[in-house]
Design a protein around this motif. Structure first.
Motif, short mmCIF file in Angstrom:
data_model
loop_
_atom_site.label_atom_id
_atom_site.label_comp_id
_atom_site.label_asym_id
_atom_site.label_seq_id
_atom_site.Cartn_x
_atom_site.Cartn_y
_atom_site.Cartn_z
N THR A 197 0.84 -1.20 0.00
CA THR A 197 0.00 0.00 0.00
C THR A 197 0.87 1.25 0.00
O THR A 197 1.49 1.58 1.01
N GLU A 198 0.91 1.92 -1.10
CA GLU A 198 1.74 3.11 -1.25
C GLU A 198 1.33 4.15 -0.21
O GLU A 198 0.15 4.39 -0.01
N GLY A 199 2.33 4.72 0.47
CA GLY A 199 2.05 5.74 1.47
C GLY A 199 1.81 5.17 2.85
O GLY A 199 1.95 5.86 3.84
N VAL A 200 1.42 3.90 2.93
CA VAL A 200 1.18 3.28 4.23
C VAL A 200 2.30 2.30 4.55
O VAL A 200 2.99 2.43 5.54
N SER A 201 2.50 1.31 3.66
CA SER A 201 3.49 0.27 3.97
C SER A 201 4.75 0.39 3.14
O SER A 201 5.71 -0.31 3.40
N GLN A 202 4.75 1.21 2.13
CA GLN A 202 5.94 1.30 1.29
C GLN A 202 5.93 2.54 0.41
O GLN A 202 4.89 3.16 0.21
N CYS A 203 7.12 2.83 -0.12
CA CYS A 203 7.24 3.81 -1.19
C CYS A 203 6.86 3.10 -2.49
O CYS A 203 6.95 1.89 -2.58
N PRO A 204 6.43 3.85 -3.50
CA PRO A 204 6.10 3.18 -4.75
C PRO A 204 7.34 2.60 -5.43
O PRO A 204 8.45 3.05 -5.20
N ILE A 205 7.11 1.59 -6.25
CA ILE A 205 8.20 0.94 -6.99
C ILE A 205 8.46 1.76 -8.25
O ILE A 205 7.56 2.00 -9.05
N LEU A 206 9.69 2.18 -8.41
CA LEU A 206 10.02 3.07 -9.53
C LEU A 206 10.06 2.33 -10.86
O LEU A 206 10.31 1.12 -10.89
N PRO A 207 9.83 3.07 -11.95
CA PRO A 207 9.96 2.44 -13.27
C PRO A 207 11.34 1.81 -13.43
O PRO A 207 12.34 2.37 -13.01
N GLY A 208 11.37 0.64 -14.00
CA GLY A 208 12.64 -0.04 -14.25
C GLY A 208 13.07 -0.92 -13.10
O GLY A 208 13.88 -1.82 -13.27
N ASP A 209 12.52 -0.68 -11.88
CA ASP A 209 12.91 -1.50 -10.74
C ASP A 209 12.17 -2.83 -10.73
O ASP A 209 11.06 -2.94 -11.24
N THR A 210 12.80 -3.80 -10.10
CA THR A 210 12.15 -5.08 -9.88
C THR A 210 11.92 -5.23 -8.39
O THR A 210 12.81 -4.95 -7.59
N PHE A 211 10.73 -5.61 -8.03
CA PHE A 211 10.38 -5.78 -6.61
C PHE A 211 10.11 -7.26 -6.40
O PHE A 211 9.35 -7.86 -7.15
N ARG A 212 10.72 -7.85 -5.39
CA ARG A 212 10.43 -9.26 -5.13
C ARG A 212 9.37 -9.38 -4.05
O ARG A 212 9.58 -9.00 -2.91
N TYR A 213 8.20 -9.89 -4.43
CA TYR A 213 7.14 -10.17 -3.48
C TYR A 213 7.28 -11.63 -3.10
O TYR A 213 7.35 -12.48 -3.97
N MET A 214 7.35 -11.94 -1.84
CA MET A 214 7.50 -13.33 -1.44
C MET A 214 6.66 -13.56 -0.21
O MET A 214 6.67 -12.77 0.72
N PHE A 215 5.91 -14.63 -0.23
CA PHE A 215 5.09 -14.89 0.96
C PHE A 215 4.88 -16.36 1.18
O PHE A 215 5.02 -17.17 0.28
N VAL A 216 4.59 -16.68 2.40
CA VAL A 216 4.41 -18.06 2.80
C VAL A 216 2.93 -18.27 3.07
O VAL A 216 2.30 -17.50 3.76
N VAL A 217 2.42 -19.32 2.49
CA VAL A 217 1.01 -19.65 2.66
C VAL A 217 0.98 -20.72 3.73
O VAL A 217 1.37 -21.84 3.47
N ASP A 218 0.57 -20.36 4.92
CA ASP A 218 0.84 -21.28 6.02
C ASP A 218 -0.37 -21.59 6.87
O ASP A 218 -1.38 -20.93 6.82
N ARG A 219 -0.20 -22.59 7.69
CA ARG A 219 -1.22 -22.93 8.70
C ARG A 219 -0.98 -22.06 9.93
O ARG A 219 0.15 -21.69 10.23
N VAL A 220 -2.02 -21.85 10.69
CA VAL A 220 -1.92 -20.99 11.86
C VAL A 220 -0.85 -21.49 12.82
O VAL A 220 -0.03 -20.74 13.31
N LYS A 221 -0.84 -22.79 13.05
CA LYS A 221 0.02 -23.29 14.12
C LYS A 221 1.51 -23.09 13.82
O LYS A 221 2.33 -23.08 14.72
N ASN A 222 1.86 -22.93 12.57
CA ASN A 222 3.27 -22.76 12.24
C ASN A 222 3.68 -21.30 12.06
O ASN A 222 4.82 -21.02 11.76
N THR A 223 2.72 -20.43 12.23
CA THR A 223 2.97 -19.05 11.87
C THR A 223 4.22 -18.47 12.53
O THR A 223 5.05 -17.89 11.87
N LYS A 224 4.34 -18.69 13.85
CA LYS A 224 5.40 -18.01 14.59
C LYS A 224 6.78 -18.32 14.03
O LYS A 224 7.55 -17.42 13.73
#
Ligand code: C2O
Ligand code: CU
Length: 601
Positions: free
Chosen positions: A95-122
């Motif tokens: 979310t631009e302005g809340v969680s990050q600065c915008p991604i500039l033209p030409g830049d590559t942003f790596r989005y990575m996330f884990v799809v997990d069960r609750v019990k393993n979250t920590k």
């Protein structure tokens, strides 16, 4: 040796996560292309040449990586993973302005996330946090997003920068249960579609109109799209030659092919810029089984009302005359409008997929049938076997009065007389690094002055408001009630529908009501037994909606009307909770405003 560290973390991560966990790696390139989704050619933002973009398919426990290359040449971008709570990774919310600065033209942003069960979250959070900072150090300019998905279900993604979403940058996220776990319903096949509305003017032209004096409203959308396909009437007077081609295959209707007798789970998401929609399949009932990633007590509808930012799963059985095709219709409701209904074909195999149904498409509900829409809202309850118990009391009640106002001659939306503006330095960085001069410190009010005497049924006698980028700070782990109170707009006898979306949480929908919320009486009628949890909920005209959530996700979270132009006009708020518990921020989210000083060389 240092260069091997990220790799080692990846290995550790995948070993420790879950036995069945896989890595889903996506490489996306975002760019402008000419497209004709409704036969009318315009510039569309695509992902790998497509709009809607690729569907992210994952299973709980999987790690998802999205490498995003911004090839827009002269335009920034940010992508929000709508409905994903980002527990332990508030910087990946997109979310631009809340969680990050915008991604500039030409830049590559790596989005990575884990799809997990609750019990393993920590354990996953701790690991991925270190993984994250390592990667950032290692790849200097690479933008890395990383987050955990807690629930199986249907989610969305879309641009979250300016009004960029409606240029076509959006798609679905489909998260399956872990192998061996069953849904509380059965079906033969699983499909996803996104409903959208479509404007021919560029987002820039619309945004300029909304902020100009005199105000220029965006108007009704030109068409409605079902999975990116719609149909504008090319013989509309005034269309320049060469811009509209009714035979362009890009605007041939979406076809939903079914095998007679089979049952389909259809996941429907709406990412409209403006329109509230009704959706129906001629001659077929739909059983609603999921809403925003939560199982609902099943109920049957003829047509489904869906608001921007919501997702539903419905079950449809192909049990009608298999010798013909049927219409699928989406219709704009809640505002009187000129937008033609969107059509798709419900195709019984082996009929030809483009064979027109022999009937006139159903005309759908009346646009102003508020009661039908309220009734659907009231019908959505948690599935009895999947109830997340709701706290029976709350620690804080915030009443958010939604009004339309004038500020220095501009038309705005305000919450408690504050029209929201985004700061230039993302809140997450400002709060974590104590750059408190970057936004206004006085918090907006929990209830507007004079609320008791405010007449929600009339145009306010004083329509002035102020603009501010202040936010609400919530005490960590407390239970918060939000009452969204609708009111009359600047026009007599007019109140609109607003779908409100909360980032970082699912909330319990504890009540809906007509008229003005009564602070002492209405809470007695809250549903504290089996309320549904959602991330997006409508506030109906002249009505109120009550939500309850636990402020237990360290970070900074946007809460706003999902109508693109309404958020642009200030219809939003932001909540901070547990900022001291947020791990070190990756420098990839920085680089704008005062956050520049934290970017490592
Ligand atoms: Cu789907 Cu803040 O938005
Ligand atoms: Cu709105």
């Amino acid at each position: 040796m240092k260069n091997l560290q990220p790799l080692i973390y990846v290995l550790l991560l995948s070993v420790l996560c879950l036995a069945e966990a896989r890595i889903r790696h996506y490489r996306w390139e975002v760019k402008y292309e000419f497209k004709s989704p409704d036969c009318y050619r315009k510039l569309v933002i695509t992902i790998n040449g497509r709009s809607p973009g690729p569907t992210i398919r994952a299973q709980q426990g999987d790690t998802v990586i999205v490498d995003l290359k911004n090839s827009l040449l002269t335009e920034n971008v940010a992508i929000h993973w709508h409905g994903i709570r980002q527990i332990g990774s508030p910087w990946a919310d997109g979310t631009e302005g809340v969680s990050q600065c915008p991604i500039l033209p030409g830049d590559t942003f790596r989005y990575m996330f884990v799809v997990d069960r609750v019990k393993n979250t920590k354990s996953v959070i701790l690991l991925t946090t270190s993984l994250f900072s390592e990667f950032v150090d290692f790849y200097a300019s690479m933008f890395l997003f990383e987050f955990v998905i807690i629930n199986a279900g249907t989610y969305l993604y879309h641009a979250h920068y300016g009004m960029q979403r409606e240029a076509g940058l959006y798609g679905s996220i489909r998260v399956a249960l872990p192998t061996g776990e069953a849904e509380p319903f059965s079906y033969d096949y699983d499909r996803s579609i996104i409903l959208n509305d479509w404007y021919h003017k560029s987002t820039y032209e619309q945004a300029a109109g909304l902020s100009s004096i005199p105000f220029v409203w965006v108007g009704d959308p030109q068409s409605l799209l079902i999975q990116g396909r719609g149909r504008f009437n090319c013989s509309t007077p005034g269309i320049a030659t060469g811009f509209c081609n009714a035979t362009n295959p890009e605007c041939s209707p979406y076809v939903f092919t079914v095998v007679p007798g089979k049952t389909y789970r259809l996941r429907i998401g709406s990412l409209t810029a403006l329109a509230a929609l009704s959706f129906e399949i001629e001659g077929h009932n739909m059983t609603v089984v999921e809403a925003d990633g939560h199982y609902v007590e099943p109920f049957v509808v003829n047509n489904l009302f869906i608001y921007s930012g919501e997702t539903y799963s419905v079950l449809i059985t192909a049990n009608q005359d298999p010798s013909r095709n049927y219409w699928t219709v989406t219709k704009m409701v809640s505002r009187n409008n000129t937008t033609p209904n969107g059509l798709a074909i419900f195709n019984y195999y082996p009929n030809h997929p483009t064979k027109s149904p022999p009937t006139v498409p159903p005309s759908g509900p009346f646009w102003n049938d508020i009661e039908a829409r309220v009734n659907q809202s009231l019908a959505i309850k948690s599935h009895p076997n999947y109830i997340h118990p709701v706290p029976q009391t709350s620690d804080r009640v915030i009443i958010l009065l939604n009004t339309q106002n004038r500020i220095n001659g501009s038309v705005k939306w305000s919450i408690n007389n504050v029209s929201f503006t985004l700061p230039h330095t993302p809140y997450l960085v400002s709060l974590k690094e104590n750059l408190l001069h970057t936004f206004e410190q006085a918090p907006p009010p929990d209830v507007i002055n004079g609320y008791d005497n405010y007449d929600i049924n009339a145009v306010a006698p004083n329509v002035n408001a102020t603009s501010s980028n202040s936010l609400y700070r919530l005490k960590f782990n407390t239970t918060v009630d939000i009452i969204l109170q609708n009111a009359n707009t600047l026009n007599v006898n007019n109140s609109e529908t607003h779908p409100w979306h909360l980032h970082g949480h699912d909330f319990w929908v504890v009540g809906y009501g007509r008229g003005k919320f009564n602070v002492s009486e209405d809470p007695k009628r809250y549903n504290l037994v089996n309320p549904i949890m959602k991330n997006t909920v409508p506030v109906h005209p002249y009505g109120w909606t009550a939500l309850r959530f636990i402020a237990d996700n360290p970070g900074v979270w946007a809460f706003h009307c999902h109508i693109e132009s309404h958020f642009f006009m200030g219809m939003g708020a932001v909540f901070e909770e547990g900022i001291d518990k947020v791990a070190n921020l990756p420098s990839s989210i920085m680089g704008c405003g005062d956050s520049k000083r934290f970017v490592k060389p």
